[in-house]
Motif scaffolding. Structure first.
Motif, PDB file in Angstrom:
ATOM      1  N   GLY A  34      27.728  23.975  62.496  1.00 53.75           N
ATOM      2  CA  GLY A  34      28.604  24.917  63.186  1.00 53.75           C
ATOM      3  C   GLY A  34      28.347  24.943  64.682  1.00 53.75           C
ATOM      4  N   GLN A  35      27.082  24.859  65.050  1.00 55.40           N
ATOM      5  CA  GLN A  35      26.714  24.826  66.461  1.00 55.40           C
ATOM      6  C   GLN A  35      27.271  23.582  67.132  1.00 55.40           C
ATOM      7  OE1 GLN A  35      22.807  26.441  68.128  1.00 55.40           O
ATOM      8  NE2 GLN A  35      22.338  24.278  67.818  1.00 55.40           N
ATOM      9  N   ASP A  36      27.167  22.430  66.473  1.00 57.87           N
ATOM     10  CA  ASP A  36      27.678  21.183  67.033  1.00 57.87           C
ATOM     11  C   ASP A  36      29.188  21.246  67.228  1.00 57.87           C
ATOM     12  OD1 ASP A  36      25.099  20.230  66.981  1.00 57.87           O
ATOM     13  OD2 ASP A  36      25.371  19.007  65.181  1.00 57.87           O
ATOM     14  N   ARG A  37      29.899  21.796  66.258  1.00 61.48           N
ATOM     15  CA  ARG A  37      31.361  21.890  66.378  1.00 61.48           C
ATOM     16  C   ARG A  37      31.753  22.787  67.542  1.00 61.48           C
ATOM     17  NH1 ARG A  37      31.456  22.436  60.648  1.00 61.48           N
ATOM     18  NH2 ARG A  37      31.763  24.686  60.939  1.00 61.48           N
ATOM     19  N   ALA A  38      31.024  23.898  67.713  1.00 63.43           N
ATOM     20  CA  ALA A  38      31.331  24.821  68.805  1.00 63.43           C
ATOM     21  C   ALA A  38      31.100  24.154  70.160  1.00 63.43           C
ATOM     22  CB  ALA A  38      30.485  26.087  68.678  1.00 63.43           C
ATOM     23  N   VAL A  39      29.997  23.439  70.283  1.00 64.83           N
ATOM     24  CA  VAL A  39      29.696  22.763  71.542  1.00 64.83           C
ATOM     25  C   VAL A  39      30.708  21.648  71.798  1.00 64.83           C
ATOM     26  CG1 VAL A  39      28.003  21.315  72.725  1.00 64.83           C
ATOM     27  CG2 VAL A  39      27.251  23.351  71.481  1.00 64.83           C
ATOM     28  N   ALA A  40      31.071  20.904  70.756  1.00 61.80           N
ATOM     29  CA  ALA A  40      32.049  19.826  70.919  1.00 61.80           C
ATOM     30  C   ALA A  40      33.390  20.364  71.400  1.00 61.80           C
ATOM     31  CB  ALA A  40      32.214  19.066  69.607  1.00 61.80           C
ATOM     32  N   ALA A  41      33.785  21.516  70.904  1.00 59.21           N
ATOM     33  CA  ALA A  41      35.050  22.113  71.339  1.00 59.21           C
ATOM     34  C   ALA A  41      35.007  22.483  72.814  1.00 59.21           C
ATOM     35  CB  ALA A  41      35.360  23.343  70.481  1.00 59.21           C
ATOM     36  N   GLN A  42      33.877  23.036  73.254  1.00 58.75           N
ATOM     37  CA  GLN A  42      33.740  23.392  74.657  1.00 58.75           C
ATOM     38  C   GLN A  42      33.745  22.146  75.543  1.00 58.75           C
ATOM     39  OE1 GLN A  42      33.901  26.523  75.313  1.00 58.75           O
ATOM     40  NE2 GLN A  42      33.739  27.098  73.173  1.00 58.75           N
ATOM     41  N   ALA A  43      33.044  21.099  75.093  1.00 59.69           N
ATOM     42  CA  ALA A  43      32.990  19.865  75.866  1.00 59.69           C
ATOM     43  C   ALA A  43      34.378  19.247  75.995  1.00 59.69           C
ATOM     44  CB  ALA A  43      32.031  18.873  75.197  1.00 59.69           C
ATOM     45  N   HIS A  44      35.154  19.281  74.912  1.00 55.60           N
ATOM     46  CA  HIS A  44      36.498  18.706  74.973  1.00 55.60           C
ATOM     47  C   HIS A  44      37.401  19.507  75.907  1.00 55.60           C
ATOM     48  CE1 HIS A  44      40.598  17.690  73.349  1.00 55.60           C
ATOM     49  NE2 HIS A  44      40.098  16.521  73.660  1.00 55.60           N
ATOM     50  N   ALA A  45      37.232  20.823  75.965  1.00 54.84           N
ATOM     51  CA  ALA A  45      38.027  21.635  76.882  1.00 54.84           C
ATOM     52  C   ALA A  45      37.740  21.248  78.332  1.00 54.84           C
ATOM     53  CB  ALA A  45      37.738  23.122  76.658  1.00 54.84           C
ATOM     54  N   HIS A  46      36.467  21.020  78.647  1.00 54.34           N
ATOM     55  CA  HIS A  46      36.113  20.591  80.006  1.00 54.34           C
ATOM     56  C   HIS A  46      36.629  19.187  80.289  1.00 54.34           C
ATOM     57  CE1 HIS A  46      33.609  24.135  80.447  1.00 54.34           C
ATOM     58  NE2 HIS A  46      33.356  23.774  81.691  1.00 54.34           N
ATOM     59  N   LEU A  47      36.595  18.320  79.285  1.00 56.24           N
ATOM     60  CA  LEU A  47      37.102  16.962  79.468  1.00 56.24           C
ATOM     61  C   LEU A  47      38.593  16.994  79.753  1.00 56.24           C
ATOM     62  CD1 LEU A  47      36.589  13.943  79.450  1.00 56.24           C
ATOM     63  CD2 LEU A  47      36.878  13.964  76.967  1.00 56.24           C
ATOM     64  N   ALA A  48      39.336  17.840  79.039  1.00 51.41           N
ATOM     65  CA  ALA A  48      40.773  17.947  79.258  1.00 51.41           C
ATOM     66  C   ALA A  48      41.085  18.443  80.668  1.00 51.41           C
ATOM     67  CB  ALA A  48      41.390  18.884  78.217  1.00 51.41           C
ATOM     68  N   ALA A  49      40.206  19.333  81.184  1.00 54.65           N
ATOM     69  CA  ALA A  49      40.404  19.855  82.537  1.00 54.65           C
ATOM     70  C   ALA A  49      39.838  18.931  83.610  1.00 54.65           C
ATOM     71  CB  ALA A  49      39.752  21.236  82.661  1.00 54.65           C
ATOM     72  N   GLY A  50      39.033  17.937  83.188  1.00 56.58           N
ATOM     73  CA  GLY A  50      38.444  17.009  84.139  1.00 56.58           C
ATOM     74  C   GLY A  50      37.389  17.625  85.023  1.00 56.58           C
ATOM     75  N   ARG A  51      36.656  18.618  84.495  1.00 61.49           N
ATOM     76  CA  ARG A  51      35.710  19.351  85.336  1.00 61.49           C
ATOM     77  C   ARG A  51      34.347  19.471  84.672  1.00 61.49           C
ATOM     78  NH1 ARG A  51      40.104  23.883  86.439  1.00 61.49           N
ATOM     79  NH2 ARG A  51      41.199  22.933  88.198  1.00 61.49           N
ATOM     80  N   THR A  52      33.311  19.188  85.456  1.00 63.92           N
ATOM     81  CA  THR A  52      31.949  19.463  85.034  1.00 63.92           C
ATOM     82  C   THR A  52      31.662  20.944  85.275  1.00 63.92           C
ATOM     83  OG1 THR A  52      31.158  17.228  85.472  1.00 63.92           O
ATOM     84  CG2 THR A  52      29.526  19.007  85.595  1.00 63.92           C
ATOM     85  N   GLY A  53      30.935  21.588  84.354  1.00 62.17           N
ATOM     86  CA  GLY A  53      30.644  23.002  84.536  1.00 62.17           C
ATOM     87  C   GLY A  53      29.699  23.544  83.488  1.00 62.17           C
ATOM     88  N   LEU A  54      29.257  24.772  83.717  1.00 55.83           N
ATOM     89  CA  LEU A  54      28.334  25.441  82.810  1.00 55.83           C
ATOM     90  C   LEU A  54      29.073  26.275  81.777  1.00 55.83           C
ATOM     91  CD1 LEU A  54      25.629  26.679  85.325  1.00 55.83           C
ATOM     92  CD2 LEU A  54      25.199  25.152  83.392  1.00 55.83           C
ATOM     93  N   VAL A  55      28.519  26.326  80.569  1.00 57.87           N
ATOM     94  CA  VAL A  55      29.082  27.122  79.480  1.00 57.87           C
ATOM     95  C   VAL A  55      27.945  27.804  78.734  1.00 57.87           C
ATOM     96  CG1 VAL A  55      30.262  27.033  77.255  1.00 57.87           C
ATOM     97  CG2 VAL A  55      31.144  25.704  79.150  1.00 57.87           C
ATOM     98  N   ASP A  56      28.101  29.078  78.433  1.00 60.33           N
ATOM     99  CA  ASP A  56      27.169  29.798  77.563  1.00 60.33           C
ATOM    100  C   ASP A  56      27.833  30.013  76.220  1.00 60.33           C
ATOM    101  OD1 ASP A  56      25.135  30.068  79.477  1.00 60.33           O
ATOM    102  OD2 ASP A  56      26.131  31.811  80.356  1.00 60.33           O
ATOM    103  N   ILE A  57      27.152  29.642  75.146  1.00 60.33           N
ATOM    104  CA  ILE A  57      27.686  29.861  73.807  1.00 60.33           C
ATOM    105  C   ILE A  57      26.573  30.402  72.921  1.00 60.33           C
ATOM    106  CG2 ILE A  57      29.307  27.930  74.076  1.00 60.33           C
ATOM    107  CD1 ILE A  57      27.595  26.434  72.015  1.00 60.33           C
ATOM    108  N   GLY A  58      26.984  30.867  71.744  1.00 58.07           N
ATOM    109  CA  GLY A  58      26.010  31.243  70.738  1.00 58.07           C
ATOM    110  C   GLY A  58      25.748  32.724  70.646  1.00 58.07           C
ATOM    111  N   GLY A  59      24.726  33.021  69.866  1.00 59.39           N
ATOM    112  CA  GLY A  59      24.389  34.403  69.628  1.00 59.39           C
ATOM    113  C   GLY A  59      25.094  35.000  68.435  1.00 59.39           C
TER     114      GLY A  59
END
Length: 378
Positions: free
Chosen positions: A158-183
């Motif tokens: 579940g953690q991997d899927r959540a991180v993969a979704a965030q990474a794909h959103a940044h890839l679609a936007a073409g931007r490197t950036g920080l993300v906080d997830i979890g908890g």
């Protein structure tokens, strides 16, 4: 790390262990953005940089220690020193958080495969844990361009899927950036801070009108890293010889070409045609597209007349408000080259949410953070 992916992949192929130092957080003014890296191999050779020179020496020594002694990943902060101008610190007044980790170049490791993806030109996003449980610090998970697969693991499925979704959103936007997830128990039991490194295709600059201003603008656009297309319906003017800096020169009616062109949220559309038979159908289409910038050249009188024609063509006031015309910032530009600087300055200001005013007249941080892509927080 992707800013030096080619060299790092070469080190991996040569089985050279190295330490990787990455800017993971910036506070205030700092020379280089998050995601920028410096690497040092076991022979002491260095590539890249993290500060433009301010703290390079100290980070280099920390990398040597990590690669020589195999230390666990370490995160450290460098900031401005008031007491000693020559002390380790950022004289620009900002603060940098740097994550230093050892990288084992084994081909089966996710970070090595991620570097391979990036060097082959494939769109890639690499999620790197920069804050969280010590056992996860520095670990990576990579996502392919279409977002259908990912490589690596941070723990639970579940953690991997959540991180993969965030990474794909940044890839679609073409931007490197920080993300906080979890908890939360469903995805990530432990809260993580991740740096999304993005290797995206170059953003597009579509220039319509094969004129002298377009030649200068295509050179400026290429310098800024755009994939530049010049389009004009007149074959005598739309030639590769006239636009050596463009990636492609297209002979077609502008609105017809735009109807088939691939665009995204980073695309800049610059209309330099000065002809209503081209301008109106082109802008009618362009102003409805989800692109970053639409600008049209012309005098204020031309702009007023153009707006009326666009209204008659059915363009809404909401869409008309997106049009930058007369195109560019007020720099007093006259030559094609000066005008190209004026136009690209406006494109940068809009993309980075800059005001376009002299920094002398403003206060506060010089650099603004990137806007966060949609759907990047849980």
């Amino acid at each position: 790390m992707l800013n030096i992916a080619d060299a790092l992949h070469t080190w991996c192929l040569e089985s050279r262990p190295f330490a990787l130092a990455t800017v993971v957080q910036v506070t205030g003014s700092a020379p280089l953005p998050v995601g920028t890296s410096l690497a040092v191999n076991a022979d002491g050779h260095a590539i890249g940089g993290v500060s433009g020179g301010c703290v390079e020496g100290a980070v280099y020594e920390l990398c040597r220690q990590v690669v020589d002694e195999g230390d666990a990943p370490v995160r450290t902060r460098f900031g401005y020193s008031d007491d000693d101008a020559f002390a380790v610190g950022l004289t620009c007044g900002g603060e940098l958080d740097i994550l230093v980790q050892q990288v084992d170049p084994k081909p089966q490791l996710p970070v090595t495969r991620a570097l391979l993806w990036a060097t082959t030109g494939n769109p890639t996003a690499v999620a790197q844990v920069v804050d969280g449980p010590p056992e996860l610090l520095g670990r990576t998970l990579s996502v392919s361009g279409d977002g259908t697969s990912y490589d690596g693991s941070l723990g639970s499925e579940g953690q991997d899927r959540a991180v993969a979704a965030q990474a794909h959103a940044h890839l679609a936007a073409g931007r490197t950036g920080l993300v906080d997830i979890g908890g939360d128990s469903d995805t990530c039991p432990e809260r993580l801070s991740l740096l999304m490194h993005v290797n995206a295709p170059r953003p597009r600059m579509l220039i319509f009108g094969a004129v002298d201003f377009a030649a200068a603008l295509s050179q400026a656009g290429a310098f800024l890293g755009y994939r530049v297309t010049v389009c004009d319906a007149r074959p005598v003017f739309a030639t590769a010889a006239r636009f050596p800096h463009a990636d492609e020169v297209v002979t077609d009616w502008p609105h017809r070409y735009l109807g088939t062109a691939s665009v995204d949220s980073r695309t800049a559309i610059c209309v330099l045609t000065h002809d209503v038979k081209f301008d109106i159908p082109l802008l009618t289409r362009a102003l409805t597209l989800p692109v970053a910038y639409v600008g049209a050249m012309g005098s204020r009188r031309t702009h007023r007349e153009r707006l009326q024609l666009l209204r008659t063509a059915g363009v809404s006031e909401k869409h008309l408000a997106r049009l930058r015309s007369p195109i560019g910032l007020d720099l007093g530009a006259r030559t094609p080259e000066e005008t190209a600087v004026s136009i690209t300055a406006e494109i940068i200001a809009q993309a980075r949410q800059g005001s376009g005013t002299p920094l002398t007249w403003s206060e506060g941080p010089i650099h603004r953070p990137h806007p966060v892509p949609a759907s990047t927080h849980h």
